[in-house]
Design an enzyme around this catalytic site. Sequence first.
Site, mmCIF file in Angstrom:
data_model
loop_
_atom_site.group_PDB
_atom_site.id
_atom_site.type_symbol
_atom_site.label_atom_id
_atom_site.label_comp_id
_atom_site.label_asym_id
_atom_site.label_seq_id
_atom_site.Cartn_x
_atom_site.Cartn_y
_atom_site.Cartn_z
ATOM 1 N N GLN A 167 63.193 -36.438 -33.498
ATOM 2 C CA GLN A 167 64.124 -35.696 -32.637
ATOM 3 C C GLN A 167 65.468 -35.503 -33.334
ATOM 4 O O GLN A 167 66.040 -34.412 -33.296
ATOM 5 C CB GLN A 167 64.288 -36.428 -31.312
ATOM 6 C CG GLN A 167 63.019 -36.443 -30.467
ATOM 7 C CD GLN A 167 63.171 -37.237 -29.186
ATOM 8 O OE1 GLN A 167 64.214 -37.820 -28.919
ATOM 9 N NE2 GLN A 167 62.119 -37.274 -28.387
ATOM 10 N N ASP A 314 54.719 -44.267 -30.221
ATOM 11 C CA ASP A 314 54.343 -43.965 -28.841
ATOM 12 C C ASP A 314 53.063 -44.683 -28.408
ATOM 13 O O ASP A 314 52.777 -44.776 -27.210
ATOM 14 C CB ASP A 314 54.166 -42.463 -28.642
ATOM 15 C CG ASP A 314 55.494 -41.724 -28.631
ATOM 16 O OD1 ASP A 314 56.520 -42.366 -28.328
ATOM 17 O OD2 ASP A 314 55.513 -40.517 -28.936
#
Length: 427
Positions: A167, A314
Site C-alpha cells: 500500500q 494476510d
Amino acid sequence: MKQVLPVQAVQGNVKVPGDKSISHRSVMLSSLADGTTNIYGFLPGADCLSTISAFRRLGITIEQHEDRVTVYGKGWYGLREPSEILDIGNSGTTIRLMMGILATLPFHSVLIGDESIARRPMKRVTTPLREMGAEIDGRAGGEFTPLSIRGGKLRAIEYHSPVASAQVKSAILLAGLQADGVTTLYEPELSRDHTERMLRSFGVDVESFPGGVRVRGRQTLTSPGEIHVPGDISSAAFILAAAAILPGSHVTVENVGMNPSRTGIIDVLQAMGADLTLHNERDINGEPVADIELKYTPLHGTEIAGNLIPRLIDEVPVIAVIASQAEGTTVIRDAAELKVKETNRIDTVVSELGKMGARIEATEDGMTVHGPVPLMGTVCDSHGDHRIGMSIAIAGLKAAGETHVRDAESIDVSFPGFFAVLKSISC
C-alpha cells in the site's frame, strides 16, 4: 452470529472470489486511463465496492454487474473535485492508494473510513507524499483519519520505506507517475507487486530492481481493453487450510493467482509436509495463475519469519489454525505488521483460538503455536475482521460441538458466499 458444525472432510473442486488487491487496482487504473476497460472476475466485496464508490464521486462512470465491471476512463486529469467526503468504509487499500492519486490532483478532497480505519496508521503514506509536495492534514498530524488532501504539482523523491508495504509502495508510485523527475522507493523486503505488473499492462514504464522500484513522472495510462482477475490466494488459503486439518480431505481450488509476492502460504504448507500440487499453470494479464490441489496428510510445525512474512501476512490467522493441528511447534516471527491490520491480529488470533483450546501464545512480533490439540466449539468473535472470522470458521470444522462466529457478516469484505462454498465441499 453464524453457526459452524464439525465435518469429517472437505472434498471437491471450487473457485474462490476474485483477487481483492487486483480488483482494487483494476478499477483505479482503469479510471485513470484513457479508454474503456472491461473487468472480469472482479471481487464484489465491500472493500472493492468502496473503491468503485470513491471513483464515481470523482466523476468516473462505472457499471457493475456482480463480478463484471466496465470503467469509462477519462485520463488522469479527467477526475473532478468531489462535492462530498470520500467514505472508504473498511478498506485500507482504498484509502492509502487513493491518497497517492489525490495528491497529484489540483483540488481539495477529504477521506474518512469506519472505526477500524480510524485506528490504522496513515503517516507511513502521508510522510512521503508531503515530501513530494502534497498538502495533507489529519488527526495527530496526519496519522489518522479524517484526512484532508490538497494536491497539485509534485516533485520526485527517493524514499526508503521503513516497512515492506504494497500500500505504501503503490501510493508513492501512483504519486510519482505525475511528479517531475524519477521517483525511487526502497523497501526492507519485497512486498506484493500487483501495482507494478498492472501499470505495465496500462503502458507505463516501471523499473523493478533488487530492493526497490522506480518510475518516471508525467506518464499516461492507456486502457488494455480487458482485465481478467484471478481467484484470490488469500481466500483460497482458507479452503486449503480446511483440507490440511481434516483427514480424508482432497480439494482443488481453480484459477488462483500465484503472484510470487503472495505465495508464502504455499511455501509454508509445503514446509509443513502438505501433499500439494500445482496444475494448469499459465499467465493472465501479467499475473501467474494455477489450480491448487491439496490432499490431506499429517503436518508438522515449522518456523515462519524474515522475507517470507510479507508474502503471507494476510494468511497468518489461518496458518495459526493449521499449526494448531500440526505435530510440534510452529513459530511465527517478524510479523509486527499484524498489529495494524483490521484488528491487532496477534491479539485476536491468540484470544479467539485460545477460547477453542489451542495452545497458542503471543510474542512481541508474532506467535507460537503448539500442536496437535483437540479444539472445542464455543462462541468466538470476528472483531469485525474478515480474516479472523474465516479462521474461526475453519477451526470450527475441526472442533467438537458447535462454533458460533459473532459478526460473521464481516467476511463479505473479501469472500462473499464463504459459508456456501464451505457447505458445498463438506462431507
